[in-house]
Design a protein around this motif. Structure first.
Motif, mmCIF file in Angstrom:
data_model
loop_
_atom_site.group_PDB
_atom_site.id
_atom_site.type_symbol
_atom_site.label_atom_id
_atom_site.label_comp_id
_atom_site.label_asym_id
_atom_site.label_seq_id
_atom_site.Cartn_x
_atom_site.Cartn_y
_atom_site.Cartn_z
ATOM 1 N N ALA A 66 0.853 -1.269 0.136
ATOM 2 C CA ALA A 66 -0.078 -0.189 0.075
ATOM 3 C C ALA A 66 0.923 1.265 0.034
ATOM 4 C CB ALA A 66 -0.892 0.141 1.182
ATOM 5 N N VAL A 67 2.032 1.191 0.876
ATOM 6 C CA VAL A 67 2.989 2.285 0.783
ATOM 7 C C VAL A 67 3.447 2.613 -0.737
ATOM 8 C CG1 VAL A 67 4.964 3.344 1.404
ATOM 9 C CG2 VAL A 67 3.504 2.188 3.097
ATOM 10 N N VAL A 68 3.935 1.377 -1.395
ATOM 11 C CA VAL A 68 4.389 1.538 -2.780
ATOM 12 C C VAL A 68 3.617 2.154 -3.567
ATOM 13 C CG1 VAL A 68 5.291 -0.024 -4.603
ATOM 14 C CG2 VAL A 68 6.058 -0.303 -2.431
ATOM 15 N N ARG A 69 2.252 1.765 -3.534
ATOM 16 C CA ARG A 69 1.108 2.192 -4.545
ATOM 17 C C ARG A 69 0.615 3.386 -3.980
ATOM 18 N NH1 ARG A 69 -3.229 -0.426 -3.837
ATOM 19 N NH2 ARG A 69 -2.559 -1.894 -2.199
ATOM 20 N N TRP A 70 0.851 3.854 -2.735
ATOM 21 C CA TRP A 70 0.496 4.985 -2.089
ATOM 22 C C TRP A 70 -1.123 4.949 -2.119
ATOM 23 C CZ3 TRP A 70 2.884 6.640 1.671
ATOM 24 C CH2 TRP A 70 2.221 7.764 2.460
ATOM 25 N N ASP A 71 -1.713 4.067 -1.463
ATOM 26 C CA ASP A 71 -3.090 3.893 -1.272
ATOM 27 C C ASP A 71 -3.711 4.347 0.120
ATOM 28 O OD1 ASP A 71 -5.706 2.787 -1.037
ATOM 29 O OD2 ASP A 71 -5.229 0.946 -1.739
ATOM 30 N N GLU A 72 -4.078 5.673 -0.166
ATOM 31 C CA GLU A 72 -4.663 6.253 1.089
ATOM 32 C C GLU A 72 -5.827 5.647 1.852
ATOM 33 O OE1 GLU A 72 -4.909 10.516 0.381
ATOM 34 O OE2 GLU A 72 -2.834 10.710 0.520
ATOM 35 N N THR A 73 -6.622 4.806 1.085
ATOM 36 C CA THR A 73 -7.710 4.079 1.553
ATOM 37 C C THR A 73 -7.162 2.979 2.657
ATOM 38 O OG1 THR A 73 -9.263 4.714 0.191
ATOM 39 C CG2 THR A 73 -9.828 2.788 1.425
ATOM 40 N N ALA A 74 -6.283 2.226 2.046
ATOM 41 C CA ALA A 74 -5.730 1.059 2.630
ATOM 42 C C ALA A 74 -4.699 1.387 3.893
ATOM 43 C CB ALA A 74 -4.907 -0.052 1.586
ATOM 44 N N LEU A 75 -4.125 2.641 3.557
ATOM 45 C CA LEU A 75 -3.374 3.114 4.701
ATOM 46 C C LEU A 75 -4.027 3.913 5.687
ATOM 47 C CD1 LEU A 75 -0.331 4.406 2.311
ATOM 48 C CD2 LEU A 75 -0.202 2.514 4.127
#
Length: 309
Positions: free
Chosen positions: A98-107
């Motif tokens: 999720a960090v690599v994709r910068w998924d603000e929902t998952a994070l």
């Protein structure tokens, strides 16, 4: 009488922060290795974090950042420190993708209505593994509950536990998976029981002062957990108040109409409302919680504005 706080090991500096920013722990490295910083506070305090860390480094190079978990108050200074120092960032593995994709929902940043500046990832902290930082070895311990992917770090020789939000002197962090319908109170209990088996002499919590009355802290945490297990709606109300308070600590002051709009647009507050089983609609429920925070002195009203107190 509380046990006396022992001196921390040489080469370890604790920067105790306010409740919006998690504590930062700086560990000196071997010559040429660079120092390691554990957790970096909230993005709104990133410049302050940079200054505090720069002073604590005392001429050392900052080589690595380790995050115990990825809530915004623990990793919000990562990007600023990376730009300044070129250091690597290591996180627990559960949200690495999720960090690599910068998924603000998952994070969690979009559901909680919080902010975090994007940073890049270079490594992961594997639970069950060991880390060499300077002259000390640290065990990486899984600590689900508050966050399913959180870790703690334990230095066995000194009996020193970096507990993140799994154990504070007077409680523990909001159990976020419970707000999303997942059973996690049992994970909190399991982590508290794990801590009780370790020869811990001092705890560096994610928030609050370093403490050594580990037995007392564990007893208080178990008592609090038992209340939440019996009354999950109470936990949901508590969590909602924490989210509102953190938002105002971040903004400092906000028109009441904008605060209400933020509360209605924040998905996790809607989840809290559902689990609180309130007869009030979401707007009325969140508005009542904000008023309770004002009555308790945690917020205050100034005309049409709501202000952090």
């Amino acid at each position: 009488m509380s046990p006396t706080i022992a001196a921390l090991p040489a080469g370890l500096t604790v920067l105790e922060r306010g409740w919006l920013s998690a504590n930062n722990v700086l560990l000196a490295g071997r010559p040429g290795e660079g120092a390691t910083l554990i957790d970096t506070g909230h993005c709104s305090h990133a410049d302050q974090t940079l200054a505090l860390v720069q002073q604590a480094l005392g001429g050392q190079r900052l080589g690595r950042i380790f995050n115990t978990h990825l809530h915004s108050d623990h990793c919000g200074g990562n990007a600023r420190l990376q730009r300044q120092h070129g250091c690597t960032v290591w996180t627990p593995p559960g949200q690495a993708d999720a960090v690599v994709r910068w998924d603000e929902t998952a994070l969690s940043y979009r559901p909680t209505g919080q902010q975090c500046e994007p940073f890049t990832l270079q490594g992961v902290l594997i639970p069950g593994g060991e880390l060499e930082i300077g002259t000390m070895g640290w065990e990486v311990l899984s600590a689900p509950g508050h966050d399913p992917d959180s870790v703690m770090l334990f230095q066995r020789e000194h009996g020193l536990l970096i507990s993140a939000d799994a154990l504070w002197e007077h409680g523990f962090g909001v159990v976020f998976p419970e707000l999303e319908g997942e059973s996690a109170f049992r994970d909190v209990r399991a982590v508290l029981e794990l801590i009780a088996t370790l020869p811990v002499r001092q705890v560096i919590p994610g928030h609050g002062r370093v403490f050594s009355d580990v037995a007392g802290a564990l007893a208080r945490a178990h008592e609090r957990l038992a209340v939440f297990e019996r009354q999950p709606a109470r936990h949901a109300r508590h969590a909602a108040k924490v989210l509102i308070k953190f938002h105002l600590m971040e903004r400092r002051r906000e028109p009441a109409a904008d605060l209400l709009r933020w509360m209605l647009d924040t998905p996790l507050l809607a989840s809290c409302h559902q689990r609180a089983d309130s007869p009030l609609p979401l707007a009325g429920w969140t508005g009542a919680l904000a008023e309770e925070l004002c009555t308790a002195g945690h917020l205050r009203r100034e005309g049409s504005w709501v202000v952090d107190a």
